[in-house]
Enzyme design. Structure first.
Site, PDB file in Angstrom:
ATOM      1  N   TYR A   1       0.830  -1.208   0.000  1.00 50.32           N
ATOM      2  CA  TYR A   1       0.000   0.000   0.000  1.00 50.32           C
ATOM      3  C   TYR A   1       0.860   1.252   0.000  1.00 50.32           C
ATOM      4  CZ  TYR A   1       0.825   0.890   5.010  1.00 50.32           C
ATOM      5  OH  TYR A   1       1.405   1.186   6.219  1.00 50.32           O
TER       6      TYR A   1
ATOM      7  N   ARG B   1       8.207   4.228  -4.523  1.00 52.15           N
ATOM      8  CA  ARG B   1       8.254   3.251  -3.422  1.00 52.15           C
ATOM      9  C   ARG B   1       7.250   2.122  -3.665  1.00 52.15           C
ATOM     10  NH1 ARG B   1       7.515   5.148   2.726  1.00 52.15           N
ATOM     11  NH2 ARG B   1       5.418   5.561   1.958  1.00 52.15           N
TER      12      ARG B   1
ATOM     13  N   ARG C   1      -7.638 -20.427  -2.993  1.00 52.96           N
ATOM     14  CA  ARG C   1      -6.649 -20.287  -1.924  1.00 52.96           C
ATOM     15  C   ARG C   1      -5.552 -21.353  -2.018  1.00 52.96           C
ATOM     16  NH1 ARG C   1      -5.118 -21.718   3.020  1.00 52.96           N
ATOM     17  NH2 ARG C   1      -4.535 -20.061   4.489  1.00 52.96           N
TER      18      ARG C   1
ATOM     19  N   LYS D   1       6.461  -2.074   1.987  1.00 49.91           N
ATOM     20  CA  LYS D   1       5.262  -1.441   2.582  1.00 49.91           C
ATOM     21  C   LYS D   1       4.092  -2.414   2.458  1.00 49.91           C
ATOM     22  CE  LYS D   1       3.157   3.126   2.992  1.00 49.91           C
ATOM     23  NZ  LYS D   1       3.175   3.171   4.457  1.00 49.91           N
TER      24      LYS D   1
ATOM     25  N   GLU E   1      11.639   1.780  14.742  1.00 45.73           N
ATOM     26  CA  GLU E   1      10.844   2.921  14.249  1.00 45.73           C
ATOM     27  C   GLU E   1       9.548   2.956  15.039  1.00 45.73           C
ATOM     28  OE1 GLU E   1       9.668   2.264  10.111  1.00 45.73           O
ATOM     29  OE2 GLU E   1       9.664   0.104  10.445  1.00 45.73           O
TER      30      GLU E   1
ATOM     31  N   LEU F   1      10.902   0.801   7.469  1.00 47.86           N
ATOM     32  CA  LEU F   1      10.358   1.315   6.210  1.00 47.86           C
ATOM     33  C   LEU F   1      11.100   2.607   5.850  1.00 47.86           C
ATOM     34  CD1 LEU F   1       8.014   0.965   4.088  1.00 47.86           C
ATOM     35  CD2 LEU F   1       6.894   2.789   5.341  1.00 47.86           C
TER      36      LEU F   1
HETATM   37  N1  PMP Z   1       7.432   3.397   9.289  1.00 46.60           N
HETATM   38  C1  PMP Z   1       6.283   2.710   9.280  1.00 46.60           C
HETATM   39  C2  PMP Z   1       6.245   1.350   9.902  1.00 46.60           C
HETATM   40  C3  PMP Z   1       5.133   3.268   8.696  1.00 46.60           C
HETATM   41  O1  PMP Z   1       3.983   2.574   8.681  1.00 46.60           O
HETATM   42  C4  PMP Z   1       5.195   4.583   8.171  1.00 46.60           C
HETATM   43  C5  PMP Z   1       3.988   5.256   7.576  1.00 46.60           C
HETATM   44  N2  PMP Z   1       3.174   4.451   6.870  1.00 46.60           N
HETATM   45  C6  PMP Z   1       6.415   5.255   8.201  1.00 46.60           C
HETATM   46  C7  PMP Z   1       7.517   4.637   8.759  1.00 46.60           C
HETATM   47  C8  PMP Z   1       6.559   6.652   7.621  1.00 46.60           C
HETATM   48  O2  PMP Z   1       6.605   6.594   6.229  1.00 46.60           O
HETATM   49  P1  PMP Z   1       6.111   7.844   5.323  1.00 46.60           P
HETATM   50  O3  PMP Z   1       6.900   9.022   5.754  1.00 46.60           O
HETATM   51  O4  PMP Z   1       6.397   7.418   3.933  1.00 46.60           O
HETATM   52  O5  PMP Z   1       4.638   8.001   5.596  1.00 46.60           O
END
Ligand code: PMP
Length: 284
Positions: A33, A52, A100, A149, A182, A207
């Site tokens: 996503y 991305r 499935r 993502k 994070e 991410l």
């Molecule tokens: N880390 C994680 C685990 C996230 O889910 C997100 C936002 N979706 C981010 C970092 C920040 O990414 P971005 O700045 O691209 O929204």
């Protein structure tokens, strides 16, 4: 006004939209996503997000659901139909619907694409950034490919709810070695007492946030010191400033972690300045 969602070629009110029960997103979380920020009807950092998305799709060996111009058209049309001026748009691509089975279905199964749009209260976000947020540390129980993502968000969802239950707006995910990876839906940063800005290197453990990239570039432009390395919970607790970054929160100061005050207990000068520069860069 009924909200409209795009699902596999059709724009419909939510009550009429549907996804196949054997969609691999529903059965296996086999999809990816993106979330993009919308300001004054403009999709902010569009190419960065779509680059991305392509990367995430490639890592899962999935073909893009359509060409980039077609995808941008779907996003803009979803925004237009929902009359979004300030908000965000959410894209989800899954490997599609197939009987499935763990094995990938053949290429004749087209991927599924969803696009939705939501309004976002920028004033509320700005007010929150003036106060700063509390965060809670939570063990990081996610998989080893956090750079993708992926829509497999169960660990993040559980961590985020644990934080909310304790009056905290974000969970900071911590590995067994005591180092922060994070946030549950953000990247984590700290400012040390030499005014060095620390954030984890964008390898498989986190991410690569789009906002993280923009903030890193801004730090370099300002001539401040950027160090891409992991930092521990103890370092964060002793930091001058801590903040998190994401597309929807932009840059959000963290003023308390696990009930302990960070720095002066209010958003710090560097956090405030960087947030202002991000808002300027996004035309806000
Ligand atoms: N880390 C994680 C685990 C996230 O889910 C997100 C936002 N979706 C981010 C970092 C920040 O990414 P971005 O700045 O691209 O929204």
């Amino acid at each position: 006004m009924a909200r409209i969602i795009y699902v596999n070629g059709r724009y419909s009110p939510y009550s009429q939209a549907s996804i196949h029960v054997e969609d691999r997103g529903f059965q296996f979380a086999d999809g990816v996503y993106e979330v993009c920020f919308i300001h004054n009807r403009v999709i902010v950092d569009l190419d960065g997000h779509l680059d991305r998305l392509d990367r995430s799709l490639g890592e899962l060996r999935m073909a893009p659901p359509m060409s980039r111009p077609a995808l941008i058209h779907v996003m803009n049309e979803t925004l237009r139909r929902n009359k979004i001026r300030n908000g965000y748009t959410y894209l989800q691509v899954t490997r599609g619907a197939a009987p499935r089975a763990f094995s990938f279905p053949g290429d004749d199964i087209g991927s599924s694409l969803i696009c939705m749009a939501r309004p976002h209260d920028e004033k509320k976000n700005n007010a929150l950034a003036k106060k700063g947020i509390n965060a809670l540390t939570v063990p990081d129980i996610r998989w080893a490919r956090r750079d993708i993502k992926s829509i497999s968000l169960l660990p993040q969802m559980l961590a985020s709810q644990t934080a909310l239950d304790q009056g905290c707006a974000e969970a900071l995910l911590v590995e067994d070695d005591g180092f922060i990876t994070e946030g549950s839906h953000s990247n984590a940063w700290m400012v040390d007492h030499d005014n060095r800005l620390l954030t984890r290197r964008a390898d498989n453990s986190i991410l690569r946030g789009r906002t993280r990239e923009v903030v890193a570039a801004t730090i370099i432009e300002l001539g401040l010191k950027l160090e891409e390395r992991a930092f521990s919970v103890d370092e964060a607790l002793a930091a001058k400033e801590v903040f998190v970054t994401s597309t929807t929160a932009l840059l959000m100061p963290v003023v308390q972690i696990d009930g302990k005050q960070i720095g002066a207990g209010v958003p710090g000068d560097i956090s405030n300045k960087l947030r202002q520069l991000i808002c300027d860069a996004y035309g806000m």
